[in-house]
Design a protein around this motif. Structure first.
Motif, PDB file in Angstrom:
ATOM      1  N   PRO A 183       0.895   6.498   9.535  1.00 46.27           N
ATOM      2  CA  PRO A 183       0.234   7.789   9.792  1.00 46.27           C
ATOM      3  C   PRO A 183       0.269   8.735   8.586  1.00 46.27           C
ATOM      4  O   PRO A 183      -0.725   9.398   8.294  1.00 46.27           O
ATOM      5  N   ARG A 184       1.437   8.814   7.906  1.00 47.30           N
ATOM      6  CA  ARG A 184       1.525   9.741   6.782  1.00 47.30           C
ATOM      7  C   ARG A 184       0.613   9.304   5.643  1.00 47.30           C
ATOM      8  O   ARG A 184      -0.102  10.124   5.058  1.00 47.30           O
ATOM      9  N   LEU A 185       0.592   8.025   5.337  1.00 44.16           N
ATOM     10  CA  LEU A 185      -0.261   7.531   4.262  1.00 44.16           C
ATOM     11  C   LEU A 185      -1.726   7.619   4.653  1.00 44.16           C
ATOM     12  O   LEU A 185      -2.585   7.932   3.821  1.00 44.16           O
ATOM     13  N   PHE A 186      -2.016   7.386   5.949  1.00 46.89           N
ATOM     14  CA  PHE A 186      -3.406   7.482   6.397  1.00 46.89           C
ATOM     15  C   PHE A 186      -3.900   8.929   6.295  1.00 46.89           C
ATOM     16  O   PHE A 186      -5.074   9.176   5.991  1.00 46.89           O
ATOM     17  N   ALA A 187      -3.030   9.894   6.536  1.00 49.12           N
ATOM     18  CA  ALA A 187      -3.412  11.298   6.384  1.00 49.12           C
ATOM     19  C   ALA A 187      -3.777  11.599   4.934  1.00 49.12           C
ATOM     20  O   ALA A 187      -4.714  12.367   4.659  1.00 49.12           O
TER      21      ALA A 187
ATOM     22  N   PHE B  21       0.838  -1.189   0.000  1.00 49.00           N
ATOM     23  CA  PHE B  21       0.000   0.000   0.000  1.00 49.00           C
ATOM     24  C   PHE B  21       0.880   1.250   0.000  1.00 49.00           C
ATOM     25  O   PHE B  21       1.643   1.494   0.935  1.00 49.00           O
ATOM     26  N   ASP B  22       0.787   2.047  -1.067  1.00 51.13           N
ATOM     27  CA  ASP B  22       1.553   3.283  -1.155  1.00 51.13           C
ATOM     28  C   ASP B  22       0.718   4.354  -1.857  1.00 51.13           C
ATOM     29  O   ASP B  22      -0.454   4.147  -2.184  1.00 51.13           O
TER      30      ASP B  22
ATOM     31  N   GLY C 215      -6.612   8.144  17.347  1.00 48.45           N
ATOM     32  CA  GLY C 215      -5.673   9.260  17.236  1.00 48.45           C
ATOM     33  C   GLY C 215      -5.542   9.751  15.807  1.00 48.45           C
ATOM     34  O   GLY C 215      -5.425  10.952  15.573  1.00 48.45           O
ATOM     35  N   LEU C 216      -5.532   8.810  14.857  1.00 41.88           N
ATOM     36  CA  LEU C 216      -5.411   9.216  13.454  1.00 41.88           C
ATOM     37  C   LEU C 216      -6.675   9.918  12.965  1.00 41.88           C
ATOM     38  O   LEU C 216      -6.610  10.813  12.127  1.00 41.88           O
ATOM     39  N   PHE C 217      -7.828   9.515  13.475  1.00 37.92           N
ATOM     40  CA  PHE C 217      -9.078  10.135  13.058  1.00 37.92           C
ATOM     41  C   PHE C 217      -9.297  11.506  13.695  1.00 37.92           C
ATOM     42  O   PHE C 217     -10.013  12.342  13.149  1.00 37.92           O
ATOM     43  N   ASN C 218      -8.700  11.725  14.856  1.00 38.46           N
ATOM     44  CA  ASN C 218      -8.915  12.977  15.574  1.00 38.46           C
ATOM     45  C   ASN C 218      -8.297  14.148  14.804  1.00 38.46           C
ATOM     46  O   ASN C 218      -7.154  14.026  14.326  1.00 38.46           O
ATOM     47  N   PRO C 219      -8.961  15.286  14.622  1.00 42.66           N
ATOM     48  CA  PRO C 219     -10.278  15.649  15.158  1.00 42.66           C
ATOM     49  C   PRO C 219     -11.401  15.537  14.117  1.00 42.66           C
ATOM     50  O   PRO C 219     -12.481  16.063  14.345  1.00 42.66           O
TER      51      PRO C 219
END
Length: 665
Positions: free
Chosen positions: A395-399, A374-375, A426-430
């Motif tokens: 985290p960076r890819l999820f952003a 996944f990239d 945490g990744l979904f916040n806020p």
């Protein structure tokens, strides 16, 4: 003009009387001029010439006066056209047929010839200006679907503006039969005392079938028929673009219809942004139709794609060219990222999930990869991302995934057995206020799908993540009081949260009938919005409701490059009058496209029978006087005016005497 007593014209013979009197007056006793009075004759020469001119004018006036008296005795009249307006205020309705066939031009006029609709609007403007003072009128559009454009107006300016807006015609289909009913219901009810008058402007083509209509007896009807000698027409009646993703080739297929006989060939040209891309041809069958399929390499960059007929010179040039939608509403691209991918086996999350998606063939284009593959490049080629059983994403890819969701994409998250709820929170916040709670192993029985309104008491769950949903979340799944699924809106996209594995780990949900509806409903909820249909018939409305989400307004760019704002409070777009491609814009970004096509029956220009107007009151009673304009008063008025002029010419003109002043000493 007609005469009720034509024998009275024999009175024209009395014209000879003033002529004979004039000639006899000129003859007299021969006069010889004496030398002593020659000077006086020269002094009165100017006065004599003036008198001769007066005599000629008197002769002309008396001849015309006798002629007018004879004409008045014959009782002249002008016959009124059936359903003529008259001098009293009326309750009028103007029915304008602006369907595609009204764009036909005169034979040999080419692209610049006057169309039927242009001539109809000119006539309607003339009729509108001729309405007597105090009249009230409405304007009804006669193409499909018929609609009232102006209701119960007395403003000539507004009426002219509405009529001129129809001058270019439209690509809409036939609707005259229904429009006649609508027109008769559009008379002003407040002005019921006024005589009703219905004006109809149409070519009354055979496909309209308007001859079966029966008018109301109290309505005067004026049929304004606009036809041309040219009825031969060619048209591209169907065209669509298909993409071969693997070979990077485009295919345009469709059919044409023409008046040439069986075996005739028609040439086709494909143009991209005005540049020729390829040529082809098709052969007509016994019905005058020909199918085509043109395949070519996809252009590197093209914004407008057209296919057109090479032969021109037919009645309606507008249907010889069709613009093709380049985007449309393709099937969403789904990228399944599985922490333990085994799509070939049904006991994996991706396997069960893929099986559910395949239950709706051609709805989704699915690709499965493992977490390591996944990239960013994989993300760019996906419309929906499904993260199944991934403990904690990058985290960076999820952003970047969330940024894609903000622009209208979709995300589905199922933690499985190894997921870290705190990492995801945490990744979904806020952006997302719903939260995964720590995993619980107590067994739950039964499940309820909130959107579907269905409940199944059979499934049981041993390992799950309860979800605390926010007040903005849409509940998806629930077992008793425990929320197991929710959908959150993230700007213009959506995220689906599942607190249960989508595999058969610690639960038997995938084996229950409710599993497929649950997965498909979640996918429909988070999928990028799309039009229900990529192609409509011109004049039909299309809903933009699914595209708004957090947007308050969107913009539609029409085939004529006009930009029209559409608001969330009224998400239906109705102004699809012209054939071509309509683009849905969010600012400068194109979200999707759809095309509007003209109705194939509209290319047939054969004239049909006319509807029968109701009898006027005079016709029903066997009398015709009510349908005549009596000219006798006018003739008598003119004769009286000439009699007055004759009196002025006969009266002697007296000049005041000039007195000489006494000579000064």
């Amino acid at each position: 003009m007609g005469l009720l007593t034509p024998l009275a014209l024999l009175g024209l013979g009395f014209i000879a009387a003033p002529i004979l009197a004039h000639l006899m007056r000129r003859r007299g006793i021969e006069v010889r001029t004496l030398p002593t009075v020659a000077l006086l004759h020269r002094a009165h020469a100017a006065s004599k010439r003036r008198r001769q001119l007066v005599d000629l004018l008197l002769l002309l006036v008396r001849v015309l006066m006798v002629a007018l008296l004879a004409l008045a005795a014959s009782r002249p009249y002008l016959p009124k056209e059936a359903g003529a307006i008259g001098d009293e205020a009326v309750n009028a309705v103007f029915l304008i047929d602006d369907s595609h066939s009204m764009r036909a031009r005169r034979a040999g006029a080419g692209d610049r010839g006057a169309t039927r609709i242009a001539r109809a609007i000119d006539q309607a403007l003339s009729d509108l200006r001729a309405l007597p003072d105090g009249s009230v009128f409405s304007i009804v559009r006669g193409s499909a679907p018929p609609e009232v454009l102006l209701r119960n107006s007395r403003s000539l300016e507004r009426g002219e503006r509405v009529l001129r807006s129809l001058r270019e015609g439209s690509s809409r289909g036939p609707g005259l039969e229904r429009a006649l009913d609508l027109a008769e219901r559009s008379f002003s009810q407040q002005d019921h005392a006024l005589a009703r008058h219905l004006f109809i402007y149409s070519d009354f083509a055979a496909h309209e079938r308007a001859d079966a209509h029966r008018f109301q007896d109290d309505t005067r009807v004026s049929l304004r028929v606009f036809r041309t000698d040219e009825t031969a027409n060619r048209a591209i009646v169907e065209a669509g673009l298909h993409r071969d993703e693997r070979s990077e080739r485009w295919i345009i297929s469709g059919r044409v219809r023409s008046f040439e006989g069986e075996g005739a060939s028609l040439g086709l040209i494909v143009r991209g942004d005005g540049l020729e891309l390829m040529r082809g041809e098709t052969t007509l069958d016994a019905r005058g139709e020909g199918r085509f399929e043109l395949e070519f390499e996809r252009p590197a960059r093209v914004e407008r794609l057209h296919i057109e007929l090479t032969e021109r010179g037919d009645a309606i040039p507008d249907d010889d060219v069709v613009e093709l939608a380049l985007m449309g509403s393709p099937s969403p691209r789904v990228l399944i990222v599985d922490g333990d991918p085994r799509p070939q086996r049904l006991d994996s999350a991706s396997g069960f999930f893929l099986t559910a998606l395949m239950s709706e063939p051609d709805t989704y284009r699915v690709r499965i990869i493992d977490e390591g593959a996944f990239d960013r490049s994989q993300l760019e080629e996906a419309d929906i991302v499904a993260l199944l059983g991934i403990p904690s994403p990058n985290p960076r890819l999820f952003a970047e995934v969330l940024e894609k969701v903000k622009r209208g994409g979709g995300l589905l998250v199922s933690l499985g057995l190894r997921g870290d709820p705190f990492a995801y929170n945490g990744l979904f916040n806020p952006l997302i206020r719903s939260r995964f709670l720590p995993a619980e192993s107590r067994r739950l029985y039964g499940i309820e799908s909130i959107p579907l309104g269905r409940r199944d008491d059979s499934p049981s769950f041993g390992y799950h993540y309860p979800i605390t949903s926010s007040d903005t979340a849409e509940l998806l799944l629930r077992s008793g009081e425990t929320v197991l699924g929710a959908i959150e809106l993230v700007e213009n996209g959506r995220v689906a949260l599942f607190g249960i594995p989508l595999s058969d780990a610690e639960n038997d949900l995938p084996y229950r009938p409710i599993y497929l509806p649950i997965v498909l409903q979640a996918m429909r909820s988070i999928a990028p919005p799309r039009f229900e249909r990529d192609s409509i018939v011109a004049g039909e409305s299309i809903s933009l409701a699914s595209f708004f989400r957090e947007r308050q307004s969107l913009t539609i760019e029409t085939p004529t490059r006009e930009k029209i704002a559409v608001h969330q409070s009224d998400p239906a777009f109705r102004r699809t009058d012209q054939a071509g491609v309509y683009r849905l814009l969010d600012g400068d970004r194109t979200l999707s496209e759809f095309s509007a096509q003209f109705s194939p029956v509209e290319i047939e220009l054969s004239p049909g029978p006319l509807p029968t107007p109701p009898e006027t009151p005079s016709e029903a009673n066997g009398r015709t006087s009510e349908e005549r304009r009596d000219l006798t008063p006018l003739a008598l008025s003119l004769a009286a005016l000439l009699w007055f002029a004759e009196g002025l010419l006969r009266s002697p003109r007296r000049r005041p005497l000039k007195r000489e002043s006494p000579a000064r000493a």
